[in-house]
Design an enzyme around this catalytic site. Sequence first.
Site, short mmCIF file in Angstrom:
data_model
loop_
_atom_site.label_atom_id
_atom_site.label_comp_id
_atom_site.label_asym_id
_atom_site.label_seq_id
_atom_site.Cartn_x
_atom_site.Cartn_y
_atom_site.Cartn_z
N ASN A 66 -10.29 -0.19 -0.52
CA ASN A 66 -8.84 -0.08 -0.40
C ASN A 66 -8.23 -0.65 -1.67
O ASN A 66 -8.26 -1.86 -1.89
CB ASN A 66 -8.38 -0.86 0.84
CG ASN A 66 -6.87 -0.84 1.04
OD1 ASN A 66 -6.11 -0.56 0.13
ND2 ASN A 66 -6.44 -1.17 2.24
N HIS A 106 -3.31 7.01 2.23
CA HIS A 106 -3.75 5.70 1.73
C HIS A 106 -5.12 5.37 2.31
O HIS A 106 -5.35 5.49 3.52
CB HIS A 106 -2.74 4.63 2.13
CG HIS A 106 -3.25 3.24 1.95
ND1 HIS A 106 -3.74 2.79 0.75
CD2 HIS A 106 -3.38 2.22 2.82
CE1 HIS A 106 -4.14 1.54 0.88
NE2 HIS A 106 -3.94 1.17 2.14
N CYS A 108 0.80 -1.22 0.00
CA CYS A 108 0.00 0.00 0.00
C CYS A 108 0.84 1.28 0.00
O CYS A 108 0.33 2.36 -0.30
CB CYS A 108 -0.96 0.01 1.19
SG CYS A 108 -2.15 -1.35 1.17
#
EC number: 2.3.1.180
Length: 335
Positions: A284, A254, A112
Amino acid sequence: MRTSAVVAGLGSALPPNRVTNDDLTKELDTSDEWITSRTGVRQRFTVPVGMATSDLAVVAAQRALSSSGMTTVEAVVLATSTPDHPCPATAPDVATRLGLAQVAAFDVAAVCAGFVYALATAAGLIESRVVNSALVIGADTFSTILHPQDRTTRVIFGDGAGAVVLRAGNAAIDGALLAFDLGSDGTGRDLITVWGGGARQRSSRIVPAAADLHFAMQGKAVFNRAVQCMGTSVAATVRSVGWDVTDLDLLVAHQANARILRAIGQQLDLDEDQVAVNLDRVGNTVAASIPLALADAVATGRLRPGHHVALAAFGGGLTWGSAVLRWPDIPVAME
């Protein structure tokens, strides 16, 4: 004045399959209320059979090039943890499909945090005058590595891609990447992982269980580390350019889950409208998370030219990083 990398274009891409929380309740022991209250995600998009990470990366990159008004770049840096193949890297194929013959092209794997790592890498290539321009792409198709019955991961993750074009310029102009902060801690390597399929498992001669070939995450342990690392990194990067956190118009972190985003905002004493949120609509999306959130913020008018922006990410490894810039006056090309 030293050469700086400047953001010149922005594009994004989502796959065609829209999956709502209600859709997931037909497959998993869950509910819309359970998913929304714990993650903030209401829907996500997933790739259909036959579509892979490179396909999304190409579309996002094409749109970023169109946004920039440029037709070519000298490097392609692709952040992904779901490459089309374990070997070779996916970036050279993406570059070729974009018509970028024989340019430098490689993958960056930081889960990520991958987009921030790739952005810093491409900026370094430009600042050191190895290249004058670069495409930085974040693309992941995590739906392909999630266990079908794992409700803790399937409700969170979606697929997508986002890209920015960087060109050589100087630090005085809007769009210049002013500073980065990067970090890692390998003691947390088991918190976010796919155990099977790599050299460690293969050399052990242990036949992996089916679950070991899918993504796994220890969410509670990750939460505090993510908030602390991203918050500390943003504060350090902002200070390094002479700003205060209060100078930020927008934090684009993020999009892990809504609770992490709220906690980072509270740690940095930011108002809710100073923290970008789009995970409710896309989930996500791992390395694609930050460029997708940037594209959404521009499209909705939340992010405007001259705004002071901080980017922040945290991912497996463990890895984390941040960057700061003043947003340029560029169009956004998206879904």
